[in-house]
Write a protein that holds these residues in place. Structure first.
Motif, PDB file in Angstrom:
ATOM      1  N   SER A  76       0.828  -1.201   0.000  1.00  0.00           N
ATOM      2  CA  SER A  76       0.000   0.000   0.000  1.00  0.00           C
ATOM      3  C   SER A  76       0.867   1.257   0.000  1.00  0.00           C
ATOM      4  CB  SER A  76      -0.931   0.001   1.216  1.00  0.00           C
ATOM      5  OG  SER A  76      -1.727   1.163   1.245  1.00  0.00           O
ATOM      6  N   VAL A  77       1.882   1.279   0.840  1.00  0.00           N
ATOM      7  CA  VAL A  77       2.790   2.426   0.889  1.00  0.00           C
ATOM      8  C   VAL A  77       3.584   2.531  -0.409  1.00  0.00           C
ATOM      9  CG1 VAL A  77       4.789   3.420   2.066  1.00  0.00           C
ATOM     10  CG2 VAL A  77       2.945   2.381   3.401  1.00  0.00           C
ATOM     11  N   MET A  78       4.008   1.390  -0.926  1.00  0.00           N
ATOM     12  CA  MET A  78       4.790   1.387  -2.162  1.00  0.00           C
ATOM     13  C   MET A  78       4.015   2.019  -3.316  1.00  0.00           C
ATOM     14  SD  MET A  78       6.003  -1.908  -4.383  1.00  0.00           S
ATOM     15  CE  MET A  78       6.232  -1.719  -6.166  1.00  0.00           C
ATOM     16  N   TYR A  79       2.764   1.606  -3.498  1.00  0.00           N
ATOM     17  CA  TYR A  79       1.995   2.105  -4.639  1.00  0.00           C
ATOM     18  C   TYR A  79       1.394   3.483  -4.387  1.00  0.00           C
ATOM     19  CZ  TYR A  79       2.425  -2.255  -7.218  1.00  0.00           C
ATOM     20  OH  TYR A  79       2.929  -3.331  -7.924  1.00  0.00           O
ATOM     21  N   ASN A  80       0.984   3.756  -3.173  1.00  0.00           N
ATOM     22  CA  ASN A  80       0.347   5.043  -2.891  1.00  0.00           C
ATOM     23  C   ASN A  80       1.353   6.158  -2.646  1.00  0.00           C
ATOM     24  OD1 ASN A  80      -2.280   4.066  -3.148  1.00  0.00           O
ATOM     25  ND2 ASN A  80      -2.341   3.399  -1.008  1.00  0.00           N
ATOM     26  N   ARG A 139      11.660  -7.280  -4.408  1.00  0.00           N
ATOM     27  CA  ARG A 139      10.379  -6.650  -4.729  1.00  0.00           C
ATOM     28  C   ARG A 139      10.178  -6.457  -6.226  1.00  0.00           C
ATOM     29  NH1 ARG A 139      10.519  -0.965  -2.633  1.00  0.00           N
ATOM     30  NH2 ARG A 139      11.515  -0.576  -4.633  1.00  0.00           N
ATOM     31  N   GLY A 140      11.221  -6.014  -6.910  1.00  0.00           N
ATOM     32  CA  GLY A 140      11.115  -5.723  -8.333  1.00  0.00           C
ATOM     33  C   GLY A 140      10.776  -6.931  -9.189  1.00  0.00           C
ATOM     34  N   GLU A 141      11.039  -8.143  -8.692  1.00  0.00           N
ATOM     35  CA  GLU A 141      10.715  -9.346  -9.452  1.00  0.00           C
ATOM     36  C   GLU A 141       9.223  -9.644  -9.428  1.00  0.00           C
ATOM     37  OE1 GLU A 141      12.985 -12.792  -8.477  1.00  0.00           O
ATOM     38  OE2 GLU A 141      14.874 -11.683  -8.286  1.00  0.00           O
ATOM     39  N   TYR A 142       8.519  -9.089  -8.443  1.00  0.00           N
ATOM     40  CA  TYR A 142       7.109  -9.438  -8.263  1.00  0.00           C
ATOM     41  C   TYR A 142       6.153  -8.248  -8.418  1.00  0.00           C
ATOM     42  CZ  TYR A 142       9.471 -13.467  -6.259  1.00  0.00           C
ATOM     43  OH  TYR A 142      10.293 -14.554  -6.072  1.00  0.00           O
ATOM     44  N   PHE A 143       6.631  -7.061  -8.077  1.00  0.00           N
ATOM     45  CA  PHE A 143       5.745  -5.897  -8.106  1.00  0.00           C
ATOM     46  C   PHE A 143       6.474  -4.712  -8.727  1.00  0.00           C
ATOM     47  CE2 PHE A 143       4.511  -8.456  -4.382  1.00  0.00           C
ATOM     48  CZ  PHE A 143       3.196  -8.738  -4.739  1.00  0.00           C
ATOM     49  N   SER A 144       5.821  -4.110  -9.710  1.00  0.00           N
ATOM     50  CA  SER A 144       6.389  -2.954 -10.404  1.00  0.00           C
ATOM     51  C   SER A 144       5.419  -1.782 -10.323  1.00  0.00           C
ATOM     52  CB  SER A 144       6.641  -3.297 -11.876  1.00  0.00           C
ATOM     53  OG  SER A 144       6.963  -2.144 -12.620  1.00  0.00           O
ATOM     54  N   LYS A 145       5.952  -0.563 -10.349  1.00  0.00           N
ATOM     55  CA  LYS A 145       5.107   0.632 -10.370  1.00  0.00           C
ATOM     56  C   LYS A 145       4.963   1.186 -11.780  1.00  0.00           C
ATOM     57  CE  LYS A 145       4.689   3.707  -7.346  1.00  0.00           C
ATOM     58  NZ  LYS A 145       4.811   4.855  -6.426  1.00  0.00           N
ATOM     59  N   THR A 146       5.762   0.704 -12.710  1.00  0.00           N
ATOM     60  CA  THR A 146       5.716   1.217 -14.074  1.00  0.00           C
ATOM     61  C   THR A 146       4.432   0.775 -14.770  1.00  0.00           C
ATOM     62  OG1 THR A 146       8.145   1.091 -14.200  1.00  0.00           O
ATOM     63  CG2 THR A 146       6.933   1.351 -16.263  1.00  0.00           C
ATOM     64  N   LEU A 178      -4.352  -5.242  -8.564  1.00  0.00           N
ATOM     65  CA  LEU A 178      -3.549  -4.242  -9.271  1.00  0.00           C
ATOM     66  C   LEU A 178      -4.121  -4.043 -10.665  1.00  0.00           C
ATOM     67  CD1 LEU A 178       0.108  -5.362  -8.366  1.00  0.00           C
ATOM     68  CD2 LEU A 178      -1.302  -3.648  -7.217  1.00  0.00           C
ATOM     69  N   TYR A 179      -3.846  -2.864 -11.220  1.00  0.00           N
ATOM     70  CA  TYR A 179      -4.318  -2.537 -12.573  1.00  0.00           C
ATOM     71  C   TYR A 179      -3.136  -2.088 -13.409  1.00  0.00           C
ATOM     72  CZ  TYR A 179      -6.767  -0.037 -16.352  1.00  0.00           C
ATOM     73  OH  TYR A 179      -7.222   0.396 -17.577  1.00  0.00           O
ATOM     74  N   HIS A 180      -2.961  -2.720 -14.598  1.00  0.00           N
ATOM     75  CA  HIS A 180      -1.892  -2.348 -15.517  1.00  0.00           C
ATOM     76  C   HIS A 180      -2.488  -1.467 -16.605  1.00  0.00           C
ATOM     77  CE1 HIS A 180       1.336  -3.293 -18.639  1.00  0.00           C
ATOM     78  NE2 HIS A 180       1.962  -2.699 -17.643  1.00  0.00           N
ATOM     79  N   GLU A 181      -2.215  -0.165 -16.511  1.00  0.00           N
ATOM     80  CA  GLU A 181      -2.863   0.811 -17.391  1.00  0.00           C
ATOM     81  C   GLU A 181      -2.558   0.597 -18.876  1.00  0.00           C
ATOM     82  OE1 GLU A 181      -3.688   5.628 -17.508  1.00  0.00           O
ATOM     83  OE2 GLU A 181      -2.039   4.839 -16.291  1.00  0.00           O
TER      84      GLU A 181
END
Length: 317
Positions: A76-80, A139-146, A178-181
């Motif tokens: 939550s903190v990572m994405y928000n 973290r980068g292997e499983y969750f990305s913010k891009t 999660l949503y990938h735009e």
């Protein structure tokens, strides 16, 4: 002020208010009830229809809840906010607080009776730290913010699966969405804790898969998202790894079950059949004599295995 770049569909889902449950009128069902019924209809009837439900407490439940809450807070903190802010969280301290508080609650609800011991608790605590440290580092292997947006955590799913039974509601919570735009694709995650991960038996267990398939079906129906724009994934975290393995071991296992229209329909059909078997159209429970399905696995941890006054097969257990 920075412009809010959150996609409109994500905002709509975040702001959505689920149907209110009126417990004086509605009967609620869940994946857990469906799973129990398919395992043993008698056990379901004793617990949910006849009111003999006995709360169960275990260190595994305490551990699983604490890991869920810690990981969900981190993401939550990572994405928000940002990955930097997420990494600034004292994740070990956060997990320890959640682990202690969940155990204390279980202890109280269990009539102030312990269901673990210091040695076992320490082992589970250390396992939790190892899992969270691994995820933080990888973290980068499983969750990305891009291109990705956090839709929600513990998203409530409240819906009438069969409109003929309009006061019977399915009630559940999705761990993470999660949503990938760029691709307009949603991913529903179900976080599971496991001893050493899932083998072929767990991966082929259709009933285990029904949970995430039902979430996909009803997320689609509630929010108007086409099913082919929804992916699903079991995000499995492992307490133990094979230290002697010749290959590097990971604390995370990802598993995506088949989730096309046929599989989703099968899960919905199973739930519809369950509803028809236990409810009348007015939402009252049918007085059916649901039969026990004794087996070593079904009966081993059943709280009714010694209750001869409740289960006619108790003596055989």
């Amino acid at each position: 002020m920075a412009k809010d770049k959150t996609p409109s569909i994500v905002k709509q889902i975040r702001n959505f208010k689920p149907q209110e449950i009126n417990y004086a009128f509605h009967k609620t069902i869940s994946y857990s009830q469906l799973s129990m019924y398919l395992q043993c209809p008698k056990k379901w009837a004793l617990q949910y229809r006849d009111g003999h439900k006995v709360p169960s407490f275990s260190i595994n439940m305490t551990f699983g809840t604490a890991v869920h809450e810690t990981l969900q807070n981190y993401l939550s903190v990572m994405y928000n906010e940002s990955g930097v802010k997420a990494d600034e969280i004292n994740i070990e301290e956060y997990f320890e607080d959640r682990f202690r508080e969940n155990y204390a609650k279980g202890y109280k609800d269990n009539k102030n009776t312990h269901f673990s011991n210091p040695e076992e608790m320490r082992e589970f605590y250390d396992d939790g730290l190892a899992i969270l440290d691994f995820i933080k580092k990888k973290r980068g292997e499983y969750f990305s913010k891009t291109g990705w947006h956090l839709v929600g955590i513990e998203i409530p799913i409240v819906i009438s699966p069969d409109k003929r039974y309009n006061n019977v509601l399915f009630n559940g919570f999705i761990d993470l969405v999660l949503y990938h735009e760029p691709t307009e694709q949603f991913v529903i995650y179900d976080i599971k804790t496991s001893g050493r991960g899932w083998g072929d038996k767990e991966k082929k267990d259709e009933v285990k898969q029904f949970q995430i398939l039902l979430y996909k079906a009803y997320f689609s129906e509630i929010f108007g998202v086409p099913e082919d724009h929804i992916d699903v994934e079991f995000f499995i975290v492992k307490r133990k790894i094979w230290e002697a393995s010749e290959f590097p071991q990971k604390r995370v296992q990802q598993f995506t079950p088949a989730n096309g229209k046929t599989k989703v329909k099968k899960a919905k059909t199973a739930l519809d059949s369950f509803i028809e078997s236990v409810f009348s159209l007015d939402g009252s429970y049918k007085p059916t004599d649901h039969q026990a399905q004794p087996s070593k696995s079904n009966c081993m941890y059943c709280q009714f295995k010694t209750k001869k006054d409740l289960c006619e097969l108790a003596i055989l257990k």
